[in-house]
Design an enzyme around this catalytic site. Structure first.
Site, mmCIF file in Angstrom:
data_model
loop_
_atom_site.group_PDB
_atom_site.id
_atom_site.type_symbol
_atom_site.label_atom_id
_atom_site.label_comp_id
_atom_site.label_asym_id
_atom_site.label_seq_id
_atom_site.Cartn_x
_atom_site.Cartn_y
_atom_site.Cartn_z
ATOM 1 N N GLU A 174 0.749 -0.817 0.254
ATOM 2 C CA GLU A 174 0.323 -0.229 0.134
ATOM 3 C C GLU A 174 0.951 1.126 -0.161
ATOM 4 O OE1 GLU A 174 -2.840 -0.815 2.937
ATOM 5 O OE2 GLU A 174 -3.799 -2.220 2.764
ATOM 6 N N GLU A 321 -5.062 -9.036 1.325
ATOM 7 C CA GLU A 321 -5.882 -8.533 2.435
ATOM 8 C C GLU A 321 -7.462 -7.959 1.852
ATOM 9 O OE1 GLU A 321 -3.776 -4.877 4.657
ATOM 10 O OE2 GLU A 321 -2.011 -5.643 4.510
HETATM 11 O O1 IFM Z 1 -3.806 -3.566 9.871
HETATM 12 C C1 IFM Z 1 -3.487 -2.875 7.749
HETATM 13 C C2 IFM Z 1 -2.245 -3.647 7.195
HETATM 14 O O2 IFM Z 1 -1.291 -2.953 8.331
HETATM 15 C C3 IFM Z 1 -2.325 -3.044 6.346
HETATM 16 N N1 IFM Z 1 -3.712 -2.613 5.381
HETATM 17 C C4 IFM Z 1 -4.760 -3.147 6.419
HETATM 18 C C5 IFM Z 1 -4.942 -2.914 7.412
HETATM 19 C C6 IFM Z 1 -6.241 -2.880 8.124
HETATM 20 O O3 IFM Z 1 -5.890 -1.355 8.362
#
Ligand code: IFM
Length: 427
Positions: A174, A321
């Protein structure tokens, strides 16, 4: 008899994602220093957050002690039916001082990848998931032009050492969100609010990825390389002209700019999906009908639109994710069920999705919010670091083992799935 059956493609990856800073414990990097800085503590006191959650909530400390307990955690992932696991490497452990590499730490991560392989779990390894070594912070961090060479050197060292164990590499997690939160909105270290810095950091992250891609390919030509991108479902409410115009701009910058700039240097797209942003003469006009513990709207159907939008890149997609903060485990099974129906719909319409990694395997340190948000399939008791799989983890296990969603599951977990409205994707 319930004949519902949504089969996923053969060899689909099912599992969960994690990151080093959030679970390992006992680290030393720019984040750990920031967490304990007086500036941070006084902010927490003045906003009442310290009183509400306690200062310890905001210090990553020993986290889940995963650094020591990873064997136990990986065995648990196996028991829960996973065949993939995403973990990240802590740059600050590998290169605690500029140009000095710690072989013991490299071996630690090698051992993690090896252990996963032994269990039949494919490791997806992230090279950078936000924190940086303190020496690099002192040299300007991601703002400095030198960071590209530093990241290249670190990448080369790690990939050359783990090349026999790891095939899937995620260079950056990200990146666009990090640039925003650390250099524009200033909520993360180094807490800058500066447009020029933000653009500079974005540019350096793009360059760093492009160079790392070439380095990894040179070491292992068959390695699969991508980034994990946080794409948002941006919706133009009622397709009104103004909304459509705003959507076009927001999509271009938020969702596609980074990917467009690295597209000739990625084998796959890693998608992190959490957010919906409805535009109605302004951003974030969401209904927020169902929200997570941290107030994020839960909008599983957005997954379908985000996936469809990524089809144009013509690359395999791994959902690296997707998840929610849900301490009582009331919404997780419903959310997973609804999300996966939309993933399946996208696959049915030709999107090449090859895996789903839930965020997260276990509860963890949720950055500036600290420990209280509970994202885990597995619950952590932070007093003694005991692990306990939540009910939704068993629901997800059934999905992993069946490679899809079936009527039997619906019967078994009926109470959990139908607690909230479900969409009409039913045969
Ligand atoms: O915890 C985070 C992760 O580190 C990166 N993506 C989003 C998740 C939730 O906020």
């Amino acid at each position: 008899m319930n004949t519902f059956n949504l089969k996923f493609p053969d060899d689909f990856f099912w599992g969960a994602a994690t990151s080093s800073h959030q679970i390992e414990g006992d680290k030393h990097n720019d984040w750990t220093e920031w967490e304990k800085s007086e500036k941070r503590f006084s902010h927490l006191r003045s906003t009442g957050l310290a009183e509400q959650y306690g200062l310890d909530n905001f210090v990553s400390g020993k986290a889940c002690n995963h650094y020591k307990l990873f064997h136990e955690d990986f065995n648990l992932a196996k028991e829960l039916g996973h065949n993939v696991l995403r973990f990240s490497i802590a740059w600050s452990r590998i290169e605690p001082e500029e140009g000095v590499f710690d072989q013991k730490e490299i071996d630690h991560y090698k051992e993690k990848a090896r252990k996963l392989r032994e269990l039949g779990i494919e490791p997806f390894v992230t090279l950078w998931h936000w924190p940086i070594p303190v020496w690099l912070r002192d040299k300007g961090g991601w703002q400095s032009g030198k960071v590209i060479n530093y990241f290249s050197r670190y990448t080369e060292k790690v990939v050359a050492s783990l090349k026999d164990e790891v095939q899937f590499w995620i260079t950056l997690n990200e990146a666009e969100l990090y640039a925003n939160n650390s250099y524009l909105s200033g909520i993360w270290p180094p807490q800058k609010k500066n447009l020029i810095s933000y653009l500079l950091v974005t540019r350096n992250l793009i360059k760093a990825h492009r160079k790392a891609f070439k380095i990894i390919k040179k070491i292992n030509p068959i390695a699969q390389i991508g980034v994990a991108t946080n794409n948002v479902y941006i919706e133009a409410y009622k397709n009104r002209a103004v909304n459509l115009l705003l959507k076009k701009f927001a999509d271009w910058w938020v969702n596609f700019y980074f990917l467009n700039r690295i597209n000739d240097c990625q084998d796959f797209i890693g998608l992190n999906y959490y957010f919906h942003n409805r535009i109605n003469y302004g951003f974030n006009r969401n209904e927020n009908a169902i929200v997570s513990d941290i107030g994020w709207e839960l909008y599983p159907e957005g997954m379908y639109f985000v996936l469809k939008d990524l089809k144009k890149y013509n690359k395999p997609i791994y959902i690296t994710e997707n998840g929610l903060a849900d301490a009582k485990d009331e919404k997780r099974a419903w959310y997973i069920f609804e999300t996966l129906k939309h993933v399946h719909k996208a696959i049915d319409e030709g999107v090449d999705v090859r895996g789903y990694l839930h965020w997260s395997l276990m509860d963890n340190f949720e950055w500036e919010k600290g420990f209280w948000p509970r994202f885990g399939l597995v619950e952590i008791d932070y007093k003694n670091c005991e692990r306990k799989a939540r009910t939704s983890a068993y629901f997800y296990k059934d999905i992993c083992l069946a490679n899809g969603l079936t009527g039997d599951m619906i019967n078994k977990y009926n109470d959990l799935i139908f607690r909230f409205p479900v969409s009409k994707i039913l045969p």
